[in-house]
Design an enzyme around this catalytic site. Structure first.
Site, PDB file in Angstrom:
ATOM      1  N   SER A  33      -1.395  -3.711  88.230  1.00 53.00           N
ATOM      2  CA  SER A  33      -0.291  -2.752  88.203  1.00 53.00           C
ATOM      3  C   SER A  33       0.454  -2.810  86.871  1.00 53.00           C
ATOM      4  CB  SER A  33       0.659  -2.968  89.385  1.00 53.00           C
ATOM      5  OG  SER A  33       1.032  -4.313  89.481  1.00 53.00           O
TER       6      SER A  33
ATOM      7  N   LEU B  76      -4.526 -10.034  89.310  1.00 54.29           N
ATOM      8  CA  LEU B  76      -4.687 -10.165  87.857  1.00 54.29           C
ATOM      9  C   LEU B  76      -3.831  -9.132  87.123  1.00 54.29           C
ATOM     10  CD1 LEU B  76      -8.559 -10.716  87.780  1.00 54.29           C
ATOM     11  CD2 LEU B  76      -6.766 -12.466  87.637  1.00 54.29           C
TER      12      LEU B  76
ATOM     13  N   GLU C  55       4.302 -20.615  87.979  1.00 56.83           N
ATOM     14  CA  GLU C  55       4.241 -19.525  88.966  1.00 56.83           C
ATOM     15  C   GLU C  55       5.576 -19.403  89.690  1.00 56.83           C
ATOM     16  OE1 GLU C  55       2.047 -17.068  88.556  1.00 56.83           O
ATOM     17  OE2 GLU C  55       0.465 -18.561  88.809  1.00 56.83           O
ATOM     18  N   HIS C  56       6.042 -18.151  89.803  1.00 59.10           N
ATOM     19  CA  HIS C  56       7.335 -17.844  90.435  1.00 59.10           C
ATOM     20  C   HIS C  56       8.495 -18.497  89.672  1.00 59.10           C
ATOM     21  CE1 HIS C  56       5.842 -15.563  93.870  1.00 59.10           C
ATOM     22  NE2 HIS C  56       4.797 -16.355  93.817  1.00 59.10           N
ATOM     23  N   THR C  57       8.282 -18.682  88.385  1.00 52.12           N
ATOM     24  CA  THR C  57       9.349 -19.200  87.520  1.00 52.12           C
ATOM     25  C   THR C  57       9.957 -18.093  86.669  1.00 52.12           C
ATOM     26  OG1 THR C  57       7.570 -19.805  86.028  1.00 52.12           O
ATOM     27  CG2 THR C  57       8.541 -21.591  87.311  1.00 52.12           C
ATOM     28  N   ASP C  58       9.207 -17.000  86.454  1.00 50.44           N
ATOM     29  CA  ASP C  58       9.697 -15.997  85.474  1.00 50.44           C
ATOM     30  C   ASP C  58      11.026 -15.379  85.900  1.00 50.44           C
ATOM     31  OD1 ASP C  58       8.439 -14.409  87.468  1.00 50.44           O
ATOM     32  OD2 ASP C  58       7.385 -13.124  86.028  1.00 50.44           O
TER      33      ASP C  58
ATOM     34  N   GLU D 233       8.862  -1.115  87.827  1.00 45.36           N
ATOM     35  CA  GLU D 233       8.355  -1.789  89.036  1.00 45.36           C
ATOM     36  C   GLU D 233       9.524  -2.260  89.918  1.00 45.36           C
ATOM     37  OE1 GLU D 233       4.747  -3.650  88.389  1.00 45.36           O
ATOM     38  OE2 GLU D 233       4.725  -4.667  90.333  1.00 45.36           O
TER      39      GLU D 233
ATOM     40  N   GLY E 241      -4.668  -5.276  93.485  1.00 47.30           N
ATOM     41  CA  GLY E 241      -4.505  -6.294  94.518  1.00 47.30           C
ATOM     42  C   GLY E 241      -5.318  -7.556  94.269  1.00 47.30           C
TER      43      GLY E 241
ATOM     44  N   ASP F 241       4.102 -10.445  83.673  1.00 52.11           N
ATOM     45  CA  ASP F 241       2.873  -9.645  83.626  1.00 52.11           C
ATOM     46  C   ASP F 241       2.954  -8.557  82.560  1.00 52.11           C
ATOM     47  OD1 ASP F 241       2.385 -11.251  85.786  1.00 52.11           O
ATOM     48  OD2 ASP F 241       2.580  -9.664  87.286  1.00 52.11           O
TER      49      ASP F 241
HETATM   50  C1  GLA Z   1       3.738 -11.581  90.226  1.00 49.92           C
HETATM   51  C2  GLA Z   1       4.944 -11.013  89.466  1.00 49.92           C
HETATM   52  C3  GLA Z   1       5.289 -11.895  88.276  1.00 49.92           C
HETATM   53  C4  GLA Z   1       5.441 -13.363  88.692  1.00 49.92           C
HETATM   54  C5  GLA Z   1       4.248 -13.807  89.524  1.00 49.92           C
HETATM   55  C6  GLA Z   1       4.435 -15.181  90.099  1.00 49.92           C
HETATM   56  O1  GLA Z   1       2.588 -11.502  89.432  1.00 49.92           O
HETATM   57  O2  GLA Z   1       4.648  -9.707  89.012  1.00 49.92           O
HETATM   58  O3  GLA Z   1       6.464 -11.427  87.660  1.00 49.92           O
HETATM   59  O4  GLA Z   1       6.647 -13.556  89.378  1.00 49.92           O
HETATM   60  O5  GLA Z   1       3.978 -12.934  90.603  1.00 49.92           O
HETATM   61  O6  GLA Z   1       4.462 -16.137  89.089  1.00 49.92           O
END
Ligand code: GLA
Length: 386
Positions: A128, A125, A35-38, A160, A122, A172
């Site tokens: 968007s 999942l 998470e928050h690595t992409d 986005e 929101g 995503d």
């Molecule tokens: C959101 C962002 C993704 C990713 C996650 C956290 O879903 O759209 O790109 O950064 O948060 O892992």
């Protein structure tokens, strides 16, 4: 608010626009770990869901796009030949994709469009991304344009980033385009190489929606990106070959702790440790060591809560209650945070009883009735059969 089913979509389109549509779909996702690595060129392990956004579409002779959402019972239209500005609502995902497709040289036709989603906006999942990908795929198809899936994912991400103003990474949109039935995808967000990791029949991925979504999510998200950029700038001044947090080891981060402000150090420590957890989790899944996968998911949650500060009381509670249920290997928040969903790894034989234990306990504590479901990873975007 419309509460119907995806199967209502073709009829609703015919009723509104008086002709037969073509049908497309793009899925939402759950991220198992990473998470928050992409947006730090790191690793993620998402799976596409069978929850999806559906688009009914028919081309027009002019350059007008007319869009109607069944869920929102709302409509808007715009002309492809007129410059577009963000309206700061759901229409931005659609207009942004059209703008970015044209900026990339695709020749688009006008179209009548109806949209229905089984993903709540929101809910964390990726509703968007599913809307962007489903609309982009559908509009390209009726415009007679072909695109490869990676390009589509990148254009939707750009929509986005540039048009909506949310500086999300590629996860995503990538998984919505590339989902594989029965598997999660290990994605290297730098090389964009992806490898399917089959989900063993002995385990279930269970998603728990907290039913809260805190408004600060997108401003905090962009702030986290700036924090990571700050960390990279400071570390790159000390170390060679650092262009993203992906390039930094925990040892190096420790050695250079003094050159980072405390908060920035915490942000970087989450990202660097999370990247390692993704690779360890994949090795553990492949070795069928589910207890080890669960422990890594638990550690991921702690790191997101304490170092990255993107959890919230409802997510912490859901994770806590989930971990106490029988047969649970591990649980964590999933997605951007500040509400949305938790994900648990549960032994197959315990999955059925899970909701009956966690649901009432969460409801008693919060007064909110959570949505809890087991997911079978599904395929990426494509034509839909409703
Ligand atoms: C959101 C962002 C993704 C990713 C996650 C956290 O879903 O759209 O790109 O950064 O948060 O892992």
């Amino acid at each position: 608010m419309h509460t119907g089913a995806a199967s209502d979509l073709p009829q609703a389109f015919k009723h509104r626009f008086g002709r037969e549509p073509e049908l497309f779909r793009a899925p939402g996702r759950v991220n198992l770990i990473g998470e928050h690595t992409d947006y730090n060129d790191g690793f993620v392990l998402p799976a596409a869901l069978d929850l999806a956004t559906f688009v009914a579409i028919a081309p027009r002779a002019d350059s007008v796009i007319r869009v109607h959402s069944l869920n929102l019972e709302a409509a808007f239209e715009f002309d492809l030949n007129t410059p577009q500005r963000p309206a700061h609502d759901w229409s931005d995902y659609i207009r942004g994709v059209a703008v970015e497709l044209m900026n990339s040289g695709y020749r688009l036709r006008g179209a009548d469009v109806s949209v229905f989603s089984t993903l709540a906006m929101g809910s964390g999942l990726s509703a968007s991304a599913a809307l962007e990908v489903a609309f982009g795929y559908a509009l390209l198809s009726v415009s007679g344009e072909t695109i490869d899936r990676l390009k589509l994912a990148q254009i939707c991400q750009r929509a986005e980033n540039q048009f909506v103003g949310m500086r999300c990474g590629i996860m995503d949109q990538f998984i919505s385009c590339h989902g594989v039935e029965g598997a999660a995808l290990l994605l290297d967000c730098r090389s964009l190489d992806a490898r399917p990791i089959p989900i063993d029949p002995a385990i279930r991925i269970v998603v728990c929606n907290t039913m809260v979504h805190h408004e600060l999510a997108s401003s905090e998200f962009n702030q986290r990106r700036r924090d990571c950029e700050d960390a990279v700038a400071r570390l790159a001044a000390k170390l060679t070959g650092v262009s993203a947090l992906r390039d930094v080891s925990l040892l190096q981060l420790d050695e250079h702790r003094a050159s980072l402000p405390e908060l920035i150090h915490k942000r970087a420590r989450h990202v660097v440790s999370e990247n390692a957890r993704v690779l360890d989790a994949v090795a553990a899944l492949e070795a069928r060591d589910f207890a080890a996968v669960g422990a890594l998911m638990n550690a991921s949650h702690e790191s997101l809560r304490d170092d990255y500060n993107v959890s919230c009381p409802e997510l912490d509670l859901m994770v806590e209650l989930s971990r106490r249920a029988p047969g649970v290997y591990g649980a964590r928040m999933t997605g951007g945070g500040f509400g949305g969903c938790a994900v648990s790894l549960v032994a197959a034989e315990a999955a059925e009883g899970f909701a009956a234990i966690v649901g009432p306990a969460y409801e008693e504590a919060t007064g909110l009735s959570p949505m809890i479901f087991s997911c079978y990873p599904g395929a990426g975007a494509g034509p839909a059969h409703l």
